[in-house]
Design an enzyme around this catalytic site. Structure first.
Site, PDB file in Angstrom:
ATOM      1  N   ASP A 131      -0.677   3.170  -0.835  1.00  0.00           N
ATOM      2  CA  ASP A 131      -1.159   1.921  -1.424  1.00  0.00           C
ATOM      3  C   ASP A 131      -2.634   2.002  -1.811  1.00  0.00           C
ATOM      4  O   ASP A 131      -3.518   1.883  -0.969  1.00  0.00           O
ATOM      5  CB  ASP A 131      -0.932   0.771  -0.432  1.00  0.00           C
ATOM      6  N   ASP A 159      -3.358  -1.082  -8.325  1.00  0.00           N
ATOM      7  CA  ASP A 159      -2.746  -1.347  -7.016  1.00  0.00           C
ATOM      8  C   ASP A 159      -1.318  -0.831  -6.991  1.00  0.00           C
ATOM      9  O   ASP A 159      -0.424  -1.432  -7.576  1.00  0.00           O
ATOM     10  CB  ASP A 159      -2.779  -2.858  -6.759  1.00  0.00           C
TER      11      ASP A 159
END
Length: 448
Positions: free
Chosen positions: A323, A118
Site C-alpha cells: 500500500d 495510492d
C-alpha cells in the site's frame, strides 16, 4: 518505450511526519479496532435507516473513529472501547497520509495536477472548479493544489446520474459527480478514464495535500454509484499490451521538510526502469515475483514469515497489502512486540498509541528485520524503523499494530527498501521487487 518517462515524486509542501496521526489515518482507512490501549478507538453507533430521517426504519450498527474522554477506561480491545466515554475526533488529530505527490495530465489539452498515488484504494478523484469559491481561493494559493476544469477539455464526457462519495468515521468526506477523460501517466495514455470531480470537501479533505488522489487498486472497491467505474489499473489491462501492463514505485526518504530525498523518487507506467534495476545489481530475470490475490480489490500477497536478528518467526497463512497510500508498516501484535523487544529502551506509549524508542539509538543497536514477500525476505531499512519525533527524546516507530485486522499493511516504510513492480499480467496480477542495494546504506539510483 522512448515516449514513456519517469513521474518524479515531489514531497508535499505541507506534510509533517506524525506517528499518531498517521496511525489514526490507517485506522480510519481500514476501519480496524486497536488491540493496544490509547486515546483513539472504533466506537459502535446505531443509526436509523428509512424515510423521514430514519423514522419507521431500522437501526443499523456501524463503527466510527472516536476519541476517549480523559479519565475513561483505556482498555484497548474493541468491546471495552465500544462502551468507553467517547467524543468526536478533532480534525487536527488526523492527517492525510500523502507525503508523496506526482504530476499527471488530465484532459485535452492536458491540465497538470499533483495527485497522491495510492495502491490501497480505487478512486481517482480531483479538486474541480465545481468546488465552493472559498475552497478554490485557498487552492489558488497552494502550488500543489490545482482544480481541474472540465469545461476546458475537449475530450471530457460527463456521466449523467453517476456520483461518488468517500466518507470516514471521523465525519470527513469528499463527494461530487463523475466524467471520463484522457489520463496521461508519464506518456502512457489511458483513454476514457473515470475522473471523479469534487464538488464538496469537508475540512479534513480541504486542508489535505495536492489536487486529489489516484487509486491504483482494482475496480471492485471503486465507490462510484450506481455504476462502479474502472480504475486506471483495469483500464490499462483492457487497453494496453502485456509488456505495458505494469507500473513501478521507487520511494525515497525524507526526514523533514528541509531535507531532500535521498536518491530520486519516481513512478513509471508501462515499463520497468532499467537504471533502478542496475543500481540494485538486478536484471529483469532476477526480479522476485509473487502472485497477487486481488479478490478484495487490493495488491494482496503472501507474507508467511519474518526474521528479527536472524530469528525466524513463522506466520502461517499470513497475507499483506502492498500500500503506497499508507506510511507505516502494520503487522500482528506478536511481531510488533518482538521487534521492539530487540530495541534497547523501547516502550509502548499509550498517549501516542504506539511503540517508541530513544531517538539517540545508533544504527548498530537497531535490529535487522526482514519480512517475507512471497518466497523471499525483504530487508527493512534500519533508518526507516524510526518514523517521527514522539517528544521526550523518543521516536515513534514505523512498525505498529494492525489491531484486529487479519492481514498486514506494508506501507511506504517497507516499500522504501525495494524497487517495487505492480504487474497486472493480463488480469493475473503479480508483485515484483528487488532489494535496494545495501538497503541500509542509502544507495542512490543513478540519473537517466
Amino acid at each position: 518505450m522512448t515516449s514513456f518517462q519517469r513521474l518524479s515524486i515531489q514531497r508535499s509542501a505541507v506534510y509533517k511526519s506524525n506517528g499518531t496521526k498517521s496511525y489514526l489515518f490507517a485506522m480510519r482507512k481500514f476501519g480496524f479496532h486497536p488491540t493496544k490501549p490509547g486515546p483513539y478507538f472504533q466506537a459502535k453507533q446505531f443509526r436509523a435507516q428509512g424515510k423521514f430521517g430514519g423514522v419507521g426504519g431500522r437501526m443499523r450498527a456501524q463503527y466510527v473513529l472516536a476519541k476517549r474522554d480523559p479519565g475513561s477506561s483505556s482498555a484497548g480491545d474493541a468491546s471495552a472501547a465500544s462502551s468507553a466515554a467517547e467524543g468526536e475526533v478533532p480534525a487536527e488529530d488526523i492527517q492525510n497520509d500523502s507525503l508523496y505527490l506526482c504530476e499527471v495530465g488530465i484532459g485535452t489539452p492536458e491540465q497538470k495536477l499533483y495527485l497522491d498515488f495510492d495502491t490501497g484504494s480505487s478512486d481517482l478523484w480531483v479538486w474541480s472548479t465545481e468546488l465552493p469559491k472559498k475552497i478554490l481561493d485557498k487552492a489558488s494559493k497552494e502550488d500543489q493544489q490545482v482544480a481541474f476544469d472540465p469545461s476546458k477539455s475537449s475530450t471530457f464526457e460527463k456521466l449523467d446520474g453517476e456520483n461518488w462519495k468517500i466518507s470516514y468515521g471521523d465525519s470527513s468526506s469528499a463527494s461530487g459527480d463523475v466524467g471520463k477523460d484522457t489520463l496521461d501517466l508519464g506518456g502512457l495514455k489511458v483513454e476514457g478514464q473515470a475522473i471523479e470531480l469534487a464538488k464538496e470537501l469537508s475540512q479534513q479533505f480541504a486542508e489535505g495535500n495536492g489536487s486529489g488522489l489516484l487509486g491504483l487498486a482494482f475496480s471492485s472497491i471503486n465507490t462510484v454509484s450506481p455504476t462502479p467505474q474502472k480504475t486506471p489499473v483495469d483500464n490499462i489491462i483492457a487497453q494496453k499490451g502485456a509488456d505495458q501492463q505494469v507500473f513501478t514505485a521507487y520511494l525515497g526518504s525524507w526526514r523533514d521538510a528541509d531535507e531532500a530525498d535521498k536518491g530520486e523518487s519516481f513512478y513509471t507506467f508501462g515499463y520497468i526502469d532499467q537504471a533502478a534495476l542496475k543500481a540494485a545489481d538486478a536484471t529483469e530475470s532476477t526480479i522476485n515475483y509473487t502472485n497477487v490475490d486481488s479478490s478484495q480489490g487490493f495488491w494482496q500477497i503472501d507474507s508467511t514469515s519474518a526474521t528479527i536478528n536472524g530469528k525466524k518467526l513463522s506466520r502461517t497463512s499470513n497475507t499483506s497489502i502492498m500500500d503506497t497510500g499508507t506510511t507505516l508498516c502494520l503487522v500482528d501484535d506478536t511481531l510488533v512486540d518482538e521487534v521492539y523487544a530487540a530495541i534497547p529502551g523501547s516502550k509502548y506509549d499509550q498517549n501516542n498509541q504506539g511503540y517508541v524508542f530513544p531517538s539517540d539509538t545508533s544504527v548498530d543497536k537497531l535490529p535487522e528485520v526482514t519480512l517475507a514477500i512471497g518466497d523471499k525476505q525483504v530487508i527493512f531499512q534500519k533508518e526507516d524503523l524510526g518514523f517521527a519525533d514522539a517528544g521526550n527524546g523518543m521516536v515513534y516507530g514505523s512498525i505498529q499494530s494492525r489491531g484486529n485486522m487479519d492481514m498486514d499493511i506494508y506501507g511506504d516504510a517497507v516499500l522504501k527498501a525495494m524497487y517495487a513492480m505492480f504487474d497486472m499480467n493480463n488480469g493475473k496480477p503479480r508483485f515484483g521487487w528487488v532489494q535496494r542495494k545495501e538497503a541500509n546504506q542509502n544507495t542512490d539510483v543513478p540519473p537517466q
